[in-house]
Design an enzyme around this catalytic site. Structure first.
Site, PDB file in Angstrom:
ATOM      1  CG  ASP A 189      -1.985  -1.060   1.201  1.00 17.55           C
ATOM      2  OD1 ASP A 189      -1.708  -2.172   0.702  1.00 17.55           O
ATOM      3  OD2 ASP A 189      -3.090  -0.794   1.700  1.00 17.55           O
ATOM      4  CE  LYS A 191      -6.977  -1.124   2.570  1.00 22.19           C
ATOM      5  NZ  LYS A 191      -5.622  -1.613   2.919  1.00 22.19           N
ATOM      6  CE  LYS A 247      -5.362   2.170   2.295  1.00 14.26           C
ATOM      7  NZ  LYS A 247      -4.243   1.457   2.972  1.00 14.26           N
TER       8      LYS A 247
END
Length: 340
Positions: free
Chosen positions: A172, A276, A240
């Site tokens: 991430d 996400k 995300k």
């Protein structure tokens, strides 16, 4: 509300896999040839109708999910959680406990699904991997000087290499918001590509890459749409919303906008990208609202942990309490779930 990107492209037959070196998506290579070309493309995307976007997000949030459908939604949401601890006080013991909870969220009911992943800092990735002991739960690691991203590129890439070497299945990363807000879009694009290249392991397997925009710092919905396209063109496996470390994190509206982006990107390129939302999603009611957004915007193809995740730490407990209530008819309360 306009949602389609302006550049022509042939829709794919279905979701394609990302090639290891993640070249620009089919039909979009020319727009990343120079900073000026990328700027023209991004500023040529349809402007976001703020009122329309927020009204649709609010309307979808009123959908009522009952009984069997609610039980299914709760289990689906549990299976989509990246169970997260990202604190300076994290210890190996805390990470091992979190890994155990990811594998058996409710030790009294082994029919409870496992979570999708455990998300930790790079120095805890090896601990999480060992604790999971081969269970079908991924190790996700934040990297690139998370959460601010204020570091030189070699430092960021070393951060990614360390996490991948420690066994992280997913990375991430945070984008350079300073570069993005300064209009240096190609710099952001090239940094994502450089990070993706470090996700390739010996033997050719690749850790999946989630690209975090920190939507609360991007200021406008138009910027969120532009960042989404940069991330997808550069090779993101997921886009995300947030780090969870700022005041404004995932919202129904910014998540809806990103779902529209991945839907349109697949229609144009044939490549499917996950979404996400992270930060601030704490209740079962909220999680189900997000699942409705997914189904009604991107479609059922995204209703799977391979394509949709919740970045959360406290959400799991509420899902477990609601699950217990559905099965027993009684609300057990927070004393019946572990405190993370």
């Amino acid at each position: 509300m306009p949602t389609t990107a302006p550049s022509p492209g042939t829709p794919g037959e279905g979701p394609a896999s990302r090639p290891g070196d993640a070249p620009s998506a089919g039909g979009l290579a020319d727009v990343t040839a120079s900073d000026s070309a990328l700027r023209r493309f991004l500023h040529g995307l349809p402007g976001v109708d703020t009122v329309g976007l927020e009204a649709r997000a609010a309307a979808l949030g009123t959908r009522s999910i009952k009984t069997t459908a609610k039980a299914y939604a709760i289990d689906l949401a549990i299976s989509m959680i990246d169970l997260t601890t990202l604190e300076g006080a994290d210890t190996p013991g805390k990470v091992r406990a979190l890994a155990a909870k990811a594998v058996h969220p409710d030790p009294t009911d082994r029919t409870t699904p496992m979570t999708a992943a455990v998300c930790v800092y790079p120095d805890m990735a090896a601990t999480a991997k060992a604790a999971l002991n081969g269970a079908d739960v991924k190790v996700a690691s934040v990297a690139t000087a998370f959460p601010a991203g204020r570091a030189a590129l070699p430092v960021k890439l070393a951060d990614v290499r360390d996490a991948v070497a420690a066994g992280a299945d997913e990375i991430d990363m945070v984008i350079d918001r300073g570069a993005f807000l300064s209009g240096r879009y190609l710099s952001v694009y090239e940094e994502i590509q450089a990070v993706r290249a470090e996700c390739v392991r010996p033997g050719g397997t690749t850790a999946r890459l989630k690209v975090i925009f920190e939507t609360g710092e991007l200021s406008t919905y138009d910027n969120i749409r532009r960042a989404s396209w940069i991330g997808m063109m550069a090779g993101a496996d997921f886009i995300k919303t947030s780090t969870g470390k700022v005041a404004v994190n995932a919202t129904p509206a910014n998540t809806l906008l990103m779902l529209e982006a991945v839907r349109d990107f697949r229609a144009q390129t044939g490549i499917q990208v996950g979404v996400k939302p992270a930060g601030g999603i704490r209740s079962t009611k909220d999680a189900i609202k997000f699942l409705v957004l997914v189904n009604e915007t991107a479609g059922a193809d995204w209703l799977d942990s391979h394509w949709f995740r919740f970045g959360a730490s406290s959400l799991l407990n509420d899902l477990l309490m609601q699950r217990q209530k559905l099965s027993t008819g009684r609300y057990s309360g927070p004393d019946y779930v572990t405190v993370d």
